[in-house]
Design a protein around this motif. Structure first.
Motif, PDB file in Angstrom:
ATOM      1  N   LYS A 234       0.832  -1.214   0.000  1.00  0.00           N
ATOM      2  CA  LYS A 234       0.000   0.000   0.000  1.00  0.00           C
ATOM      3  C   LYS A 234       0.862   1.258   0.000  1.00  0.00           C
ATOM      4  CE  LYS A 234      -3.929  -2.177   2.232  1.00  0.00           C
ATOM      5  NZ  LYS A 234      -4.648  -2.382   3.481  1.00  0.00           N
ATOM      6  N   ALA A 235       1.938   1.250   0.779  1.00  0.00           N
ATOM      7  CA  ALA A 235       2.815   2.420   0.848  1.00  0.00           C
ATOM      8  C   ALA A 235       3.526   2.645  -0.485  1.00  0.00           C
ATOM      9  CB  ALA A 235       3.839   2.243   1.972  1.00  0.00           C
ATOM     10  N   TRP A 236       4.023   1.580  -1.085  1.00  0.00           N
ATOM     11  CA  TRP A 236       4.737   1.705  -2.357  1.00  0.00           C
ATOM     12  C   TRP A 236       3.808   2.028  -3.511  1.00  0.00           C
ATOM     13  CZ3 TRP A 236       7.297  -3.459  -0.869  1.00  0.00           C
ATOM     14  CH2 TRP A 236       8.350  -3.214   0.013  1.00  0.00           C
ATOM     15  N   ALA A 237       2.596   1.513  -3.458  1.00  0.00           N
ATOM     16  CA  ALA A 237       1.656   1.711  -4.564  1.00  0.00           C
ATOM     17  C   ALA A 237       1.343   3.187  -4.766  1.00  0.00           C
ATOM     18  CB  ALA A 237       0.378   0.922  -4.316  1.00  0.00           C
ATOM     19  N   GLY A 238       1.369   3.962  -3.692  1.00  0.00           N
ATOM     20  CA  GLY A 238       1.074   5.386  -3.803  1.00  0.00           C
ATOM     21  C   GLY A 238       2.185   6.177  -4.454  1.00  0.00           C
ATOM     22  N   SER A 239       3.378   5.585  -4.575  1.00  0.00           N
ATOM     23  CA  SER A 239       4.515   6.344  -5.088  1.00  0.00           C
ATOM     24  C   SER A 239       4.555   6.417  -6.614  1.00  0.00           C
ATOM     25  CB  SER A 239       5.824   5.751  -4.562  1.00  0.00           C
ATOM     26  OG  SER A 239       5.991   4.430  -5.043  1.00  0.00           O
ATOM     27  N   ARG A 240       4.016   5.400  -7.325  1.00  0.00           N
ATOM     28  CA  ARG A 240       3.985   5.433  -8.784  1.00  0.00           C
ATOM     29  C   ARG A 240       3.090   4.323  -9.322  1.00  0.00           C
ATOM     30  NH1 ARG A 240       6.784   1.655 -11.463  1.00  0.00           N
ATOM     31  NH2 ARG A 240       8.388   0.490 -10.413  1.00  0.00           N
ATOM     32  N   GLU A 241       2.827   4.361 -10.600  1.00  0.00           N
ATOM     33  CA  GLU A 241       1.985   3.365 -11.255  1.00  0.00           C
ATOM     34  C   GLU A 241       2.793   2.089 -11.531  1.00  0.00           C
ATOM     35  OE1 GLU A 241      -1.669   2.181 -12.513  1.00  0.00           O
ATOM     36  OE2 GLU A 241      -1.221   4.180 -11.776  1.00  0.00           O
ATOM     37  N   ALA A 242       2.215   0.939 -11.233  1.00  0.00           N
ATOM     38  CA  ALA A 242       2.885  -0.342 -11.478  1.00  0.00           C
ATOM     39  C   ALA A 242       2.872  -0.661 -12.969  1.00  0.00           C
ATOM     40  CB  ALA A 242       2.181  -1.457 -10.713  1.00  0.00           C
ATOM     41  N   GLN A 243       3.963  -1.260 -13.451  1.00  0.00           N
ATOM     42  CA  GLN A 243       4.028  -1.694 -14.841  1.00  0.00           C
ATOM     43  C   GLN A 243       3.297  -3.019 -14.994  1.00  0.00           C
ATOM     44  OE1 GLN A 243       8.138  -1.928 -15.917  1.00  0.00           O
ATOM     45  NE2 GLN A 243       8.374   0.279 -16.072  1.00  0.00           N
ATOM     46  N   ARG A 244       2.768  -3.258 -16.202  1.00  0.00           N
ATOM     47  CA  ARG A 244       2.033  -4.489 -16.486  1.00  0.00           C
ATOM     48  C   ARG A 244       2.615  -5.116 -17.757  1.00  0.00           C
ATOM     49  NH1 ARG A 244      -3.320  -4.812 -14.693  1.00  0.00           N
ATOM     50  NH2 ARG A 244      -4.039  -5.392 -16.762  1.00  0.00           N
ATOM     51  N   PHE A 245       2.708  -6.452 -17.750  1.00  0.00           N
ATOM     52  CA  PHE A 245       3.199  -7.188 -18.908  1.00  0.00           C
ATOM     53  C   PHE A 245       2.287  -8.373 -19.153  1.00  0.00           C
ATOM     54  CE2 PHE A 245       6.866  -5.026 -17.184  1.00  0.00           C
ATOM     55  CZ  PHE A 245       7.493  -4.531 -18.312  1.00  0.00           C
ATOM     56  N   GLU A 246       2.181  -8.757 -20.419  1.00  0.00           N
ATOM     57  CA  GLU A 246       1.360  -9.917 -20.763  1.00  0.00           C
ATOM     58  C   GLU A 246       2.248 -11.011 -21.337  1.00  0.00           C
ATOM     59  OE1 GLU A 246      -2.754 -11.133 -23.028  1.00  0.00           O
ATOM     60  OE2 GLU A 246      -1.755  -9.286 -23.611  1.00  0.00           O
ATOM     61  N   MET A 247       2.094 -12.244 -20.820  1.00  0.00           N
ATOM     62  CA  MET A 247       2.803 -13.411 -21.325  1.00  0.00           C
ATOM     63  C   MET A 247       1.902 -14.092 -22.333  1.00  0.00           C
ATOM     64  SD  MET A 247       5.480 -15.539 -21.046  1.00  0.00           S
ATOM     65  CE  MET A 247       6.233 -15.320 -19.446  1.00  0.00           C
TER      66      MET A 247
ATOM     67  N   PRO B 170      -1.486 -22.203 -17.236  1.00  0.00           N
ATOM     68  CA  PRO B 170      -1.841 -21.277 -16.149  1.00  0.00           C
ATOM     69  C   PRO B 170      -0.882 -20.102 -15.985  1.00  0.00           C
ATOM     70  CG  PRO B 170      -0.939 -23.305 -15.271  1.00  0.00           C
ATOM     71  CD  PRO B 170      -1.109 -23.520 -16.746  1.00  0.00           C
ATOM     72  N   PHE B 171       0.328 -20.192 -16.539  1.00  0.00           N
ATOM     73  CA  PHE B 171       1.285 -19.090 -16.389  1.00  0.00           C
ATOM     74  C   PHE B 171       1.113 -18.003 -17.446  1.00  0.00           C
ATOM     75  CE2 PHE B 171       3.298 -22.501 -18.756  1.00  0.00           C
ATOM     76  CZ  PHE B 171       3.691 -21.847 -19.922  1.00  0.00           C
ATOM     77  N   MET B 172       0.258 -18.260 -18.450  1.00  0.00           N
ATOM     78  CA  MET B 172      -0.003 -17.249 -19.473  1.00  0.00           C
ATOM     79  C   MET B 172      -0.924 -16.186 -18.876  1.00  0.00           C
ATOM     80  SD  MET B 172       1.766 -18.415 -21.870  1.00  0.00           S
ATOM     81  CE  MET B 172       1.371 -17.996 -23.517  1.00  0.00           C
ATOM     82  N   GLY B 173      -0.776 -14.951 -19.326  1.00  0.00           N
ATOM     83  CA  GLY B 173      -1.653 -13.895 -18.852  1.00  0.00           C
ATOM     84  C   GLY B 173      -0.899 -12.647 -18.456  1.00  0.00           C
ATOM     85  N   VAL B 174      -1.550 -11.803 -17.660  1.00  0.00           N
ATOM     86  CA  VAL B 174      -1.006 -10.500 -17.290  1.00  0.00           C
ATOM     87  C   VAL B 174      -0.267 -10.581 -15.955  1.00  0.00           C
ATOM     88  CG1 VAL B 174      -1.609  -8.101 -16.741  1.00  0.00           C
ATOM     89  CG2 VAL B 174      -2.807  -9.310 -18.579  1.00  0.00           C
ATOM     90  N   TYR B 175       0.917  -9.966 -15.930  1.00  0.00           N
ATOM     91  CA  TYR B 175       1.730  -9.868 -14.725  1.00  0.00           C
ATOM     92  C   TYR B 175       1.831  -8.396 -14.346  1.00  0.00           C
ATOM     93  CZ  TYR B 175       3.193 -14.705 -15.324  1.00  0.00           C
ATOM     94  OH  TYR B 175       3.208 -16.067 -15.432  1.00  0.00           O
TER      95      TYR B 175
END
Length: 144
Positions: A95-108, A119-124
Motif C-alpha cells: 500500500k505504501a509503495w503503490a502510492g509512489s507510482r503506477e505499477a508496470q504491467r506485462f502480458e505473457m 496457467p502461467f499465461m496472462g497479465v503480470y
C-alpha cells in the motif's frame, strides 16, 4: 501436481517460531533445527518434506544455498539452483509503495497450439518496491 512445494508462505504468529503457513494450502515452510534445514512439507513437526536446504540462515530470506528436491525417476535427492525463495512485501508495504507510482504491467503470450490453457499465461503486474523488479500474475501464484 508436478511441483507441490511451490507457493506463497506467511509467518505463523501463533507458533512463535520459524514456521510459515502456505496461503490457501496445507504446506509449511519451517526450520528443522536438528538437521539445520529449511524444509517445505506437510507437517512442521517432521524432518521429512518435499524440498529442503541445508543452511544456518535464521530467516528464509537469508537462504543463499541451493534447494534439494526428490527426483522420483532416479530415486535421489537432487540439488538445484532453479528453486528460488524470495521475500514478498507485506500488505502495508504494498500500500505504501503503490502510492509512489503506477505499477508496470506485462502480458505473457505464446502460440495457442503450444500454450492454450497454460496457467502461467496472462497479465503480470509489478510489485512496487523490489530490486530487481518482481511481477505477479493477476490470477495465479506465478512470479517473474
Amino acid at each position: 501436481d508436478g511441483a507441490p512445494f511451490l507457493g506463497t508462505f506467511v509467518e505463523n504468529k501463533e507458533l512463535k517460531g520459524r514456521v510459515y503457513d502456505e496461503l490457501g494450502g496445507k504446506k509449511y515452510l519451517y526450520y528443522w533445527r536438528p538437521k539445520r534445514q529449511w524444509i517445505i512439507g506437510e507437517n512442521y513437526s517432521s524432518e521429512l518434506g518435499l524440498v529442503f536446504v541445508d543452511t544456518l540462515a535464521r530467516t528464509p530470506d537469508q537462504i543463499a544455498r541451493p534447494w534439494s528436491f526428490y527426483d522420483g525417476e532416479t530415486g535421489e535427492w537432487v540439488e538445484t539452483e532453479d528453486l528460488v525463495l524470495r521475500r514478498l512485501p507485506s500488505e502495508e508495504e504494498i500500500k505504501a509503495w503503490a502510492g509512489s507510482r503506477e505499477a508496470q504491467r506485462f502480458e505473457m503470450k505464446g502460440p495457442k497450439e503450444k500454450f492454450d490453457g497454460a496457467p502461467f499465461m496472462g497479465v503480470y503486474v509489478e510489485m512496487i518496491g523490489f530490486k530487481p523488479p518482481v511481477y505477479k500474475h493477476e490470477e495465479n501464484e506465478f512470479f517473474l
